[in-house]
Design a protein around this motif. Structure first.
Motif, PDB file in Angstrom:
ATOM      1  N   GLY A 148       0.809  -1.213   0.000  1.00  0.00           N
ATOM      2  CA  GLY A 148       0.000   0.000   0.000  1.00  0.00           C
ATOM      3  C   GLY A 148       0.840   1.260   0.000  1.00  0.00           C
ATOM      4  N   ALA A 149       0.370   2.258   0.712  1.00  0.00           N
ATOM      5  CA  ALA A 149       0.986   3.580   0.676  1.00  0.00           C
ATOM      6  C   ALA A 149       2.242   3.660   1.534  1.00  0.00           C
ATOM      7  CB  ALA A 149      -0.025   4.626   1.138  1.00  0.00           C
ATOM      8  N   THR A 150       3.065   4.640   1.186  1.00  0.00           N
ATOM      9  CA  THR A 150       4.245   4.981   1.970  1.00  0.00           C
ATOM     10  C   THR A 150       4.170   6.457   2.340  1.00  0.00           C
ATOM     11  OG1 THR A 150       5.662   3.334   0.908  1.00  0.00           O
ATOM     12  CG2 THR A 150       6.757   5.188   1.968  1.00  0.00           C
ATOM     13  N   GLY A 151       4.424   6.766   3.597  1.00  0.00           N
ATOM     14  CA  GLY A 151       4.428   8.149   4.052  1.00  0.00           C
ATOM     15  C   GLY A 151       5.802   8.535   4.555  1.00  0.00           C
ATOM     16  N   ASN A 209       2.396  11.476   1.551  1.00  0.00           N
ATOM     17  CA  ASN A 209       2.315  10.066   1.200  1.00  0.00           C
ATOM     18  C   ASN A 209       2.146   9.940  -0.308  1.00  0.00           C
ATOM     19  OD1 ASN A 209      -0.611   9.955   0.484  1.00  0.00           O
ATOM     20  ND2 ASN A 209      -0.906  10.402   2.672  1.00  0.00           N
ATOM     21  N   ASP A 210       2.262   8.707  -0.806  1.00  0.00           N
ATOM     22  CA  ASP A 210       2.227   8.508  -2.255  1.00  0.00           C
ATOM     23  C   ASP A 210       0.866   8.026  -2.754  1.00  0.00           C
ATOM     24  OD1 ASP A 210       2.263   5.947  -1.238  1.00  0.00           O
ATOM     25  OD2 ASP A 210       4.156   5.360  -2.179  1.00  0.00           O
ATOM     26  N   LEU A 211      -0.201   8.347  -2.037  1.00  0.00           N
ATOM     27  CA  LEU A 211      -1.550   8.092  -2.532  1.00  0.00           C
ATOM     28  C   LEU A 211      -1.844   9.039  -3.693  1.00  0.00           C
ATOM     29  CD1 LEU A 211      -3.393   7.655   0.891  1.00  0.00           C
ATOM     30  CD2 LEU A 211      -2.829   5.855  -0.758  1.00  0.00           C
ATOM     31  N   ALA A 212      -3.001   8.910  -4.321  1.00  0.00           N
ATOM     32  CA  ALA A 212      -3.344   9.719  -5.485  1.00  0.00           C
ATOM     33  C   ALA A 212      -3.164  11.205  -5.199  1.00  0.00           C
ATOM     34  CB  ALA A 212      -4.793   9.441  -5.897  1.00  0.00           C
ATOM     35  N   GLY A 213      -2.400  11.861  -6.053  1.00  0.00           N
ATOM     36  CA  GLY A 213      -2.162  13.285  -5.888  1.00  0.00           C
ATOM     37  C   GLY A 213      -0.968  13.625  -5.026  1.00  0.00           C
ATOM     38  N   ARG A 248       0.052  24.420   5.381  1.00  0.00           N
ATOM     39  CA  ARG A 248      -0.131  24.635   3.959  1.00  0.00           C
ATOM     40  C   ARG A 248      -0.308  23.284   3.285  1.00  0.00           C
ATOM     41  NH1 ARG A 248       4.096  29.551   2.351  1.00  0.00           N
ATOM     42  NH2 ARG A 248       3.225  31.075   3.823  1.00  0.00           N
ATOM     43  N   ASN A 249      -1.430  23.085   2.631  1.00  0.00           N
ATOM     44  CA  ASN A 249      -1.785  21.806   2.022  1.00  0.00           C
ATOM     45  C   ASN A 249      -1.583  21.826   0.513  1.00  0.00           C
ATOM     46  OD1 ASN A 249      -2.995  20.429   4.439  1.00  0.00           O
ATOM     47  ND2 ASN A 249      -4.381  22.203   4.355  1.00  0.00           N
ATOM     48  N   SER A 250      -1.209  20.656  -0.030  1.00  0.00           N
ATOM     49  CA  SER A 250      -1.089  20.498  -1.478  1.00  0.00           C
ATOM     50  C   SER A 250      -1.352  19.041  -1.831  1.00  0.00           C
ATOM     51  CB  SER A 250       0.311  20.920  -1.959  1.00  0.00           C
ATOM     52  OG  SER A 250       1.313  20.095  -1.371  1.00  0.00           O
ATOM     53  N   GLY A 251      -1.525  18.762  -3.110  1.00  0.00           N
ATOM     54  CA  GLY A 251      -1.745  17.397  -3.570  1.00  0.00           C
ATOM     55  C   GLY A 251      -3.041  16.780  -3.096  1.00  0.00           C
ATOM     56  N   GLY A 252      -4.000  17.615  -2.700  1.00  0.00           N
ATOM     57  CA  GLY A 252      -5.288  17.114  -2.209  1.00  0.00           C
ATOM     58  C   GLY A 252      -5.391  17.044  -0.703  1.00  0.00           C
ATOM     59  N   ALA A 253      -4.327  17.358   0.030  1.00  0.00           N
ATOM     60  CA  ALA A 253      -4.387  17.365   1.497  1.00  0.00           C
ATOM     61  C   ALA A 253      -5.308  18.476   1.976  1.00  0.00           C
ATOM     62  CB  ALA A 253      -2.991  17.540   2.073  1.00  0.00           C
ATOM     63  N   ALA A 254      -5.939  18.258   3.134  1.00  0.00           N
ATOM     64  CA  ALA A 254      -6.894  19.235   3.672  1.00  0.00           C
ATOM     65  C   ALA A 254      -6.784  19.290   5.198  1.00  0.00           C
ATOM     66  CB  ALA A 254      -8.318  18.879   3.250  1.00  0.00           C
TER      67      ALA A 254
END
Length: 350
Positions: free
Chosen positions: A258-261, A286-290, A319-325
């Protein structure tokens, strides 16, 4: 000053001259006025634990003679803003995590509940306790993983239910006479039946060296889950320059298949008169979508009114990017937008 409730001297049998027992009541009450701002909704609340986690506990030690001792530690988290207790986990899995329902949750010894045997060979500790992989996240964080300034690594971690503590654990700690070297080895059980997945069972290790101005440590853990085993590796360090303490760490969480953070922190503690300035920059992605990513800056000041009482203020911005909220202090913010927050509080320990 901690208050000793019981101090007894008892004569032991079998030729042992005497053994001493003591029980201590201790705790922290920390009240925080917290505000969070987000692009969708803001939030203002009187909460707790903005500087140190609010708690009440009991601990005791008995001298067994011959350099041996037995001890216990029962420590409960509490929400002093509304009088409730805190949640705990029965089995290191989501299925065993209790909810702290307002008005119904009494004190739960969720922070630590252990019994120990110790001596010149080290300490054997049984029960619910901090995990080795957590120690680097809090020891090398200027904000001690509390309040709005808490490291983004902890806020976004993929480390699962045992990121901070593990129930049903067996731990061993190296003795404190090894020239600055220290270490912890821990195994914890999910306690599922043999015909179902062995979720929540894992092992972890932490090794470090602290001597003079330097403190460095490396930790590794592996925990079994049917959705993918979680492995965490982190390394942290601190250097005390007298005029300031510089600290930081790097953390990596990986879910099998799965994902890696990945994330880290760099920060400082700067003594100023009777107080201390706290500063930190942390990031996690992490390397999830976006490839969701959040960066956080935090600045705070603690003013000590006495050895037991302090007032504090903290400001942070995410500060969020890649879909983070990521929203701070309960605020709600849309994906890829910023959030900010502050804490004002008072902490008293006993």
């Amino acid at each position: 000053m901690k208050k000793s409730l019981i101090a007894l001297a008892v004569l032991a049998s079998a030729g042992v001259a005497s053994a001493q027992s003591s029980v201590t009541l201790f705790g922290i009450v920390d009240a925080t006025l917290a505000y969070g701002k987000g692009s969708v909704a803001n939030k203002t609340q009187l909460t707790n634990s903005g500087y140190n986690s609010s708690r009440i506990g009991f601990r005791g030690t008995e001298d067994l003679g011959g350099g041996m001792n037995a001890s216990f530690w029962l420590e409960a988290g509490m929400n002093n803003d509304n009088g409730t207790g805190a949640a705990t986990s029965l089995n290191n899995q989501a299925s065993g995590t209790s909810t702290a329902s307002a008005g119904t949750q009494g004190l739960t010894f969720n922070r630590r509940s252990t019994v120990s045997l110790g001596g010149g060979w080290g300490e054997l500790r049984l029960g619910r306790d901090y995990t080795p992989q957590f120690w680097n996240l809090t020891v090398f964080d200027p904000f001690g993983t509390n309040g709005v300034g808490t490291s983004q690594v902890l806020n976004s971690s993929l480390g699962g239910p045992v990121t901070v503590r593990a129930s049903n654990s067996i731990g061993y700690f190296l003795p404190g006479n090894l020239g600055g070297f220290y270490g912890q080895l821990q195994h914890y059980r999910g306690e599922n039946a043999s015909n179902v997945a062995n979720d929540g069972t894992g092992s972890a290790i932490r090794l470090g060296y602290a001597n003079g101005p330097i403190n460095v440590a490396l930790a590794y853990s592996s925990t079994k889950y049917s959705t993918g085993d979680i492995k965490t590796t982190n390394i942290g360090g601190q250097w005390d320059f007298a005029v300031a303490k510089l600290m930081g760490y790097y953390d990596r969480d990986q879910i099998s298949g799965g994902a890696t953070g990945k994330g880290g922190l760099i920060g400082a503690l700067v003594p100023v008169g009777p107080g201390e300035i706290r500063l930190a920059y942390s990031t996690y992605k992490n390397d999830l979508a976006g490839t969701p990513k959040t960066n956080k800056w935090a600045l705070g000041y603690v003013h000590n009114l006495s050895k037991r009482t302090a007032v504090y203020a903290t400001y942070a911005q995410a500060r969020n990017s890649g879909g983070a909220a990521q929203g701070l202090n309960g605020a709600i913010t849309a994906a890829n937008t910023n959030s900010s927050g502050y804490d004002f509080g008072v902490r008293h320990s006993f």
